[in-house]
Design a protein around this motif. Structure first.
Motif, PDB file in Angstrom:
ATOM      1  N   ASN A  59       0.896  -1.110  -0.331  1.00 34.19           N
ATOM      2  CA  ASN A  59      -0.072   0.556   0.368  1.00 34.19           C
ATOM      3  C   ASN A  59       1.059   1.379  -0.136  1.00 34.19           C
ATOM      4  O   ASN A  59       0.231   1.922   0.586  1.00 34.19           O
ATOM      5  CB  ASN A  59      -0.609  -0.023   1.358  1.00 34.19           C
ATOM      6  N   LEU A  60       2.433   1.174  -0.439  1.00 32.46           N
ATOM      7  CA  LEU A  60       3.412   2.365  -0.717  1.00 32.46           C
ATOM      8  C   LEU A  60       2.535   3.344  -1.597  1.00 32.46           C
ATOM      9  O   LEU A  60       2.702   4.754  -1.411  1.00 32.46           O
ATOM     10  CB  LEU A  60       4.618   1.885  -1.187  1.00 32.46           C
ATOM     11  N   ALA A  61       1.565   3.167  -2.787  1.00 28.43           N
ATOM     12  CA  ALA A  61       0.771   4.278  -3.700  1.00 28.43           C
ATOM     13  C   ALA A  61      -0.106   5.169  -2.475  1.00 28.43           C
ATOM     14  O   ALA A  61      -0.185   6.521  -2.683  1.00 28.43           O
ATOM     15  CB  ALA A  61       0.339   3.336  -4.187  1.00 28.43           C
ATOM     16  N   THR A  62      -0.969   4.023  -0.816  1.00 26.95           N
ATOM     17  CA  THR A  62      -1.055   5.214  -0.336  1.00 26.95           C
ATOM     18  C   THR A  62      -0.676   5.706   0.479  1.00 26.95           C
ATOM     19  O   THR A  62      -0.481   7.612   1.061  1.00 26.95           O
ATOM     20  CB  THR A  62      -2.590   4.347   0.331  1.00 26.95           C
ATOM     21  N   SER A  63       1.185   5.263   1.167  1.00 25.05           N
ATOM     22  CA  SER A  63       1.480   6.484   2.213  1.00 25.05           C
ATOM     23  C   SER A  63       2.224   7.262   1.303  1.00 25.05           C
ATOM     24  O   SER A  63       2.274   8.075   1.764  1.00 25.05           O
ATOM     25  CB  SER A  63       2.796   4.629   2.782  1.00 25.05           C
ATOM     26  N   TYR A  64       2.461   7.152  -0.112  1.00 21.59           N
ATOM     27  CA  TYR A  64       3.278   8.206  -0.677  1.00 21.59           C
ATOM     28  C   TYR A  64       2.850   9.628  -1.096  1.00 21.59           C
ATOM     29  O   TYR A  64       2.473  10.255  -0.442  1.00 21.59           O
ATOM     30  CB  TYR A  64       3.622   7.449  -2.132  1.00 21.59           C
ATOM     31  N   ALA A  65       1.330   8.851  -1.122  1.00 16.18           N
ATOM     32  CA  ALA A  65       0.073   9.928  -1.867  1.00 16.18           C
ATOM     33  C   ALA A  65      -0.322  10.375  -0.403  1.00 16.18           C
ATOM     34  O   ALA A  65      -0.950  12.098   0.146  1.00 16.18           O
ATOM     35  CB  ALA A  65      -1.841   9.416  -2.638  1.00 16.18           C
TER      36      ALA A  65
END
Length: 444
Positions: free
Chosen positions: A241-247
């Motif tokens: 879920n790094l896409a959400t962590s970055y966003a």
């Protein structure tokens, strides 16, 4: 502050973030770096919280929480001002080294591993793998004589070798993998075990006898990439879920314009929380079932001069957005999806709904997220699983139960979730961050 919908910039920023974050510890390090650049100051849990309005963050292992009280507390909204919280998780399914990992078999040096989370086993076969993690070392100036050091070896070190088709011609009829027998990676040739302790000592720059213990994980070393005829897709590991962590990190930075001015009236405190251990149930000292979020929110209230009653008043005015990647409709398996809820990549964030509360979304939370998407000028999709298929869950129901706050679950469309290499749209990272920035800084 308005978020710039620069698709190429955001897609590359996500790629850089993912490739620099092979473990939850590194993801927190990357988010801390972005926050520090934006003026957020680190706070340690053992220190008293700052009483003056400011932008801060703290880390607990592979989890991180950040907040900015300059807008709400600085404008006189009071310590009972509610919170706008974006939550995500930093961990992803992978293969992790067992404590006694070195051994040799049939002339090969091997490492014993344990699968972490619900990984797709066959996606890890015949991939070049590196090692990364956290090492606890002997240190006179450390806490109780112990310090921790991170390492990230991007070199191809390991390989989980597939069995040749000549030795099992039934593989294409249905591959069956045993987690204990078939997933151990090779990392050398020889009749004697290798020396993982010596390797770790070299990686973190200490003597071999000073390595006390470690949390070591494998990761695919192939870099993330833009793919597709028009490069409209991103292929990468750990998008869930790094896409959400970055966003979420980018959204918090954008939501406060350097002065803490987060939205009209400055009435709520924007918060980002990145939890570890979501993939294995969140029950740990730094998972979503821990005291991390409630304790920090209470300390923010009391540091601002509020009482215990003010804390509960603040929670009653709080809205939490729990972010985890969502399933795009798969072209080869369209029958596995709810036919009235088609989900596409590059079509905006995905609201996630489940009547049995595997997702925490209700109409109030859904309305708050829809308004955020409208404010950001991005489209919103709605995901529902087929009624005859179970769906996964997120940190949303847990945080809702622990805080009593209105909570909404959302995500971004993804294919190959829990594979060693996942797929999302290259246009989605910008829209994702824009929606979360608007959620943290509502115009009304």
């Amino acid at each position: 502050m308005a978020h710039s919908l620069d698709t190429d910039t955001e897609a590359q920023a996500l790629i850089d973030y993912v490739d620099s974050s092979p473990t939850p510890f590194h993801a927190c390090e990357q988010s801390a770096r972005l926050l520090s650049t934006a003026g957020f100051k680190q706070v340690r849990e053992t220190d008293a919280f700052p009483t003056e309005p400011g932008a801060h963050y703290l880390a607990r292992g592979g989890s991180l929480i950040a907040w900015d009280t300059r807008g709400a507390h600085g404008s006189g909204a009071g310590p009972e001002a509610g919170f706008r919280v974006v939550g995500a998780h930093t961990d992803s399914p992978n293969l992790r080294l067992k404590p006694h990992t070195d051994h040799a078999r049939a002339g090969w040096q091997m490492l014993a591993v344990e699968p972490y989370g619900g990984l797709i086993l066959n996606s890890w076969l015949d991939r070049d793998l590196g090692l990364a993690g956290r090492v606890a070392v002997r240190a006179a100036d450390g806490v109780n004589g112990v310090a921790t050091r991170l390492f990230h070896d991007r070199q191809p070190l390991l390989r989980v070798a597939q069995l040749a088709i000549h030795l099992d011609r039934s593989q294409n009829d249905g591959l069956s993998l045993n987690k204990q027998q078939h997933m151990e990676p090779i990392w050398g040739v020889g009749d004697e075990p290798g020396d993982i302790t010596g390797y770790l000592a070299e990686q973190v720059g200490v003597d071999r006898e000073d390595v006390l213990f470690s949390d070591v994980m494998t990761h695919p070393v192939q870099p993330s990439a833009r793919i597709g005829r028009r490069r409209e897709l991103i292929a990468a590991p750990r998008l869930d879920n790094l896409a959400t962590s970055y966003a979420g990190t980018r959204a918090l930075v954008d939501a406060v314009d350097g002065t803490g001015s987060n939205g009209a009236g400055h009435s709520q405190v924007p918060v980002l929380v990145l939890f570890d251990h979501e993939e294995i149930g969140s029950t740990s000292e730094r998972g979503a079932m821990s005291t991390l979020l409630p304790s920090v929110l209470e300390r923010i209230v009391t540091a601002g001069g509020g009482s215990r009653d003010d804390y509960w008043r603040a929670l009653a005015a709080t809205v939490i957005a729990s972010g985890d990647m969502g399933h795009a409709t798969h072209p080869n398996y369209a029958d596995r999806h709810e036919p009235l809820h088609h989900i596409a990549v590059n079509a905006g964030p995905v609201l996630k709904v489940n009547t049995n509360l595997r997702y925490a979304t209700d109409s109030i939370g859904a309305a708050a997220f829809r308004l955020a998407c409208e404010q950001a000028g991005v489209p919103m999709q709605t995901f529902v699983s087929r009624s005859d298929l179970p769906c996964g869950s997120t940190v949303g129901p847990m945080t809702a139960a622990l805080t009593g706050a209105t909570t909404v679950d959302f995500g971004a469309a993804t294919l190959s979730m829990h594979s060693a290499r996942e797929l999302c749209g290259a246009h989605d990272p910008a829209m994702y961050a824009a929606a979360l920035s608007a959620f943290l800084a509502p115009a009304r």
